[in-house]
Design an enzyme around this catalytic site. Structure first.
Site, short mmCIF file in Angstrom:
data_model
loop_
_atom_site.label_atom_id
_atom_site.label_comp_id
_atom_site.label_asym_id
_atom_site.label_seq_id
_atom_site.Cartn_x
_atom_site.Cartn_y
_atom_site.Cartn_z
N SER A 74 0.86 -1.18 0.00
CA SER A 74 0.00 0.00 0.00
C SER A 74 0.89 1.23 0.00
O SER A 74 2.01 1.21 -0.54
CB SER A 74 -0.93 -0.03 1.22
OG SER A 74 -1.85 1.04 1.18
N GLY A 109 6.33 5.58 0.88
CA GLY A 109 6.35 6.77 0.04
C GLY A 109 7.71 7.42 -0.03
O GLY A 109 7.98 8.20 -0.93
N ASP A 124 10.84 6.67 -1.07
CA ASP A 124 11.77 5.82 -1.81
C ASP A 124 12.70 6.72 -2.64
O ASP A 124 12.29 7.18 -3.68
CB ASP A 124 11.03 4.81 -2.69
CG ASP A 124 9.83 5.41 -3.42
OD1 ASP A 124 9.29 6.45 -3.02
OD2 ASP A 124 9.43 4.80 -4.43
N GLU A 171 7.71 17.88 -8.90
CA GLU A 171 7.43 16.87 -7.88
C GLU A 171 8.07 17.24 -6.55
O GLU A 171 7.50 17.00 -5.48
CB GLU A 171 7.96 15.52 -8.35
CG GLU A 171 7.72 14.38 -7.38
CD GLU A 171 8.44 13.11 -7.79
OE1 GLU A 171 8.03 12.04 -7.30
OE2 GLU A 171 9.39 13.18 -8.59
#
Length: 493
Positions: free
Chosen positions: A170, A272, A274, A458
Site C-alpha cells: 500500500s 512513500g 523511496d 514533484e
C-alpha cells in the site's frame, strides 16, 4: 475481479527487456499494453529470439502499445500560476473503465500526479484533494474516495498505485483523512457512516497478524515490542526486484548479503519515501536498508487517526461497542507514540528499531505528524518548533532529513506534503510565525521555478533556490498533483 498479471505471465521476456535497457526508464515497460494475448506473444518470442538479426526493441514495439504520458504543457503563453493549476486538473484527469495491461480498472475518473506517473496513487491523492477543495471540485474529491473504497473492497487495501505489480503493498494510509476532507468540504457527516465498513476493512489489513505475535517479533505490518506493545511498520509481501525498477534492484542487490533486500526496498516504497537515509543502517547506503526492523512515527500516527475516525464513525451510527473499542485502541496508541517515538535529547520524534530496542539516529521531517494530528504536548510542540527552525527550515521550505546522500527523500529536497503538515501542525499549536515562514519560503520557491520553467515540480531544492531539485532513481517530474494541491491551498490560507 479479473486482474491481469501479465508481467508474471511473460517473466522471461520481461526480464530480457529490462536487462537489455531498451527503454531509458524501466517503468515504460511496466506501463505497456499487450496487443495480443500473452501466450501468443510468448510463443512468438521463443520462436524469434534466437533468429539472426532479431531486434528485441522492434519486437516489443510490434507487440505492445505504450500509452503517452499526460503532458502538463497547456499553452505556449505563460499563464499565471493559479490559472495554470486550474487548467491542470483537467489535463491530469484520466480514467480506467477496464483492466488494461497492468492498469487496474477503477469506477471513477481520477487525477494522476503527472510526468511518468500516469496512474492513481494513494497518498498523493489526499494532497491533490486539498487543491480540489479550493476549486470546489467536490465531485472529483468524491471520485477519489470512491476509487479508494473500491480498491479496499476488492483487495483489502489501497495499493501503492493502480497497477497489478503494486498489489503487494500500500502507501501511507490517508483514507480516513480523505473522509475528513470530504466531510468538511461537503458539510456532510454521513460520509463517515457511508465508508465505515471500508475503513474498518483497511484497518484490518494494517493490523493483520496482530493476534499471532509474540514479544520481539513482526508479522506483515505489525510488530510486538519486547515490552509486549503493538506497533506498525511498512511492509511488502514480495521479496523480488520491483518490475518498475528491475535492473536497478538487481544491480543494488549484488553488493548486499541481506536475504530480505528486495522486500526492504519494496517496503520503503510503501512508506512513500523511496529512498532515504532514514531507512539505512550501518554503512548508510541503499545496501544497508533495514526498514523492516523499524516501526515508523508517521505510520503509527496515521493508524491512530484511523482508529480515532472509526470510533467517531461508530458513534455516529450508534454502535457503542465499536465506538468504545476503537476509542481504547486510539488512546493506547497515543500513549505508545509518545513512549516509543519521542527523543527527549534530540527534541523530535524518530522511528523505533524494535530489534535493537532503541530509536534510530535519523532526524527526519516525519516528526511533524504528531503536531499535524494534535498528538504532541505543548512542550513537545515547542521543542519541535525550535529543532525545525534550527535544522530543517531553509529559504526554499522544509527539508526531509539532515543528511545529504543523493537520495531524493534526503537533504536538500523539500516535498509538498511536509510543507502542508508543518504549516497546519505549527498553526494548531500556536506557532503562527513559523507556519507562515514555512508557507512563504516554499511557495516562493514553487513560484520561482514556475516563472523560470513553466513547470510545477514533484520536489524542490530547499537550500539552493537557484536550482531544481534532483536525486533518486528518475529525473524530477513535472505536473505535479500534490504540489498543485498544497500550493493552491497554502495560498488561500
Amino acid at each position: 475481479m479479473n486482474t491481469p498479471l501479465y508481467i508474471t505471465e511473460m517473466q522471461i521476456l520481461f526480464e530480457d527487456i529490462q536487462k537489455a535497457q531498451i527503454f531509458s526508464d524501466q517503468k515504460t515497460m511496466t506501463d505497456a499494453e499487450p496487443l495480443f494475448s500473452i501466450s501468443e506473444i510468448n510463443q512468438k518470442y521463443e520462436k524469434a529470439k534466437n533468429q539472426p538479426y532479431f531486434n528485441l526493441k522492434n519486437f516489443v514495439l510490434n507487440n505492445f502499445h505504450f500509452p503517452q504520458h499526460s503532458s502538463p504543457s497547456i499553452e505556449k503563453q505563460r499563464l499565471p500560476i493559479k490559472t495554470h493549476i486550474e487548467k491542470l486538473w483537467d489535463v491530469l484527469t484520466l480514467s480506467a473503465p477496464e483492466n488494461k495491461g497492468t492498469l487496474l480498472q477503477l469506477p471513477k475518473s481520477y487525477i494522476v500526479p503527472g510526468g511518468r506517473f500516469n496512474e492513481f496513487f494513494y497518498w498523493d491523492s489526499y494532497f491533490i484533494m486539498l487543491g480540489l477543495q479550493t476549486a470546489k471540485k467536490h465531485d472529483m474529491m468524491k471520485n477519489i474516495v470512491e476509487n479508494c473504497s473500491y480498491l479496499i473492497q476488492h483487495f483489502g487495501f489501497v495499493p501503492n498505485a493502480s497497477r497489478t505489480h503494486f498489489l503487494s503493498r500500500s502507501q501511507p494510509p490517508y483514507f480516513s483523512l480523505m473522509l475528513d476532507l470530504l466531510a468538511e468540504s461537503t458539510n456532510n457527516q454521513k460520509v463517515y457512516s457511508l465508508y465505515f465498513n471500508t475503513l474498518e476493512k483497511e484497518y484490518h489489513f494494517w493490523m493483520d497478524g496482530e493476534t499471532a505475535l509474540t514479544n520481539s517479533t513482526a508479522i506483515k505490518r505489525v510488530i510486538k515490542t519486547s515490552q509486549g506493545d503493538i506497533l506498525n511498520r511498512y511492509y511488502d509481501s514480495e521479496n523480488t526486484p520491483r518490475p518498475e525498477s528491475y535492473l536497478v534492484d538487481l544491480i543494488d542487490s549484488k553488493s548486499t548479503k541481506n536475504p530480505n533486500f528486495y522486500r526492504n526496498i519494496r517496503s520503503a516504497c510503501e512508506s512513500g519515501w523511496d529512498f532515504s537515509s532514514r531507512w539505512f543502517g550501518k554503512g548508510n547506503t541503499i545496501q544497508s536498508i533495514e526498514i523492516l526492523n523499524l516501526a515508523e512515527i508517521d505510520l503509527n500516527c496515521l493508524i491512530w487517526h484511523m482508529e480515532n475516525t472509526l470510533s467517531k464513525a461508530a458513534a455516529l451510527q450508534n454502535i457503542p461497542d465499536k465506538e468504545e473499542y476503537y476509542k481504547r485502541k486510539a488512546e493506547y496508541r497515543k500513549k505508545l507514540i509518545n513512549l516509543y517515538f519521542w527523543d527527549e535529547e534530540a527534541k523530535i520524534y524518530k522511528d523505533y528499531h524494535f530489534l535493537q530496542q532503541k530509536l534510530t539516529s535519523s532526524e527526519h521531517i516525519a516528526t511533524l505528524y504528531p503536531l499535524f494530528l494534535g498528538l504532541a504536548s505543548p512542550e513537545q510542540a515547542k521543542a519541535i518548533a525550535e529543532t525545525i527552525t534550527k535544522k530543517f527550515l531553509y529559504p526554499g521550505g522544509l527539508v526531509t532529513t539532515t543528511k545529504q546522500t543523493g537520495q531524493q527523500w534526503d537533504f536538500p529536497n523539500a516535498w509538498a506534503p511536509y510543507q502542508w503538515l508543518g504549516y497546519i501542525g505549527f498553526k494548531k499549536y500556536g506557532f503562527t510565525h513559523l507556519a507562515e515562514e514555512i508557507k512563504n519560503n516554499w511557495c516562493k520557491n514553487v513560484e520561482r521555478v514556475y516563472n523560470n520553467t513553466g513547470k510545477l515540480m514533484e520536489k524542490y531544492n530547499a537550500l539552493d533556490i537557484k536550482t531544481v531539485a534532483g536525486g533518486g532513481e528518475y529525473p524530477n517530474q513535472d505536473g505535479f498533483g500534490w504540489t498543485n494541491g498544497v500550493y493552491i491551498q497554502l495560498k488561500l490560507n
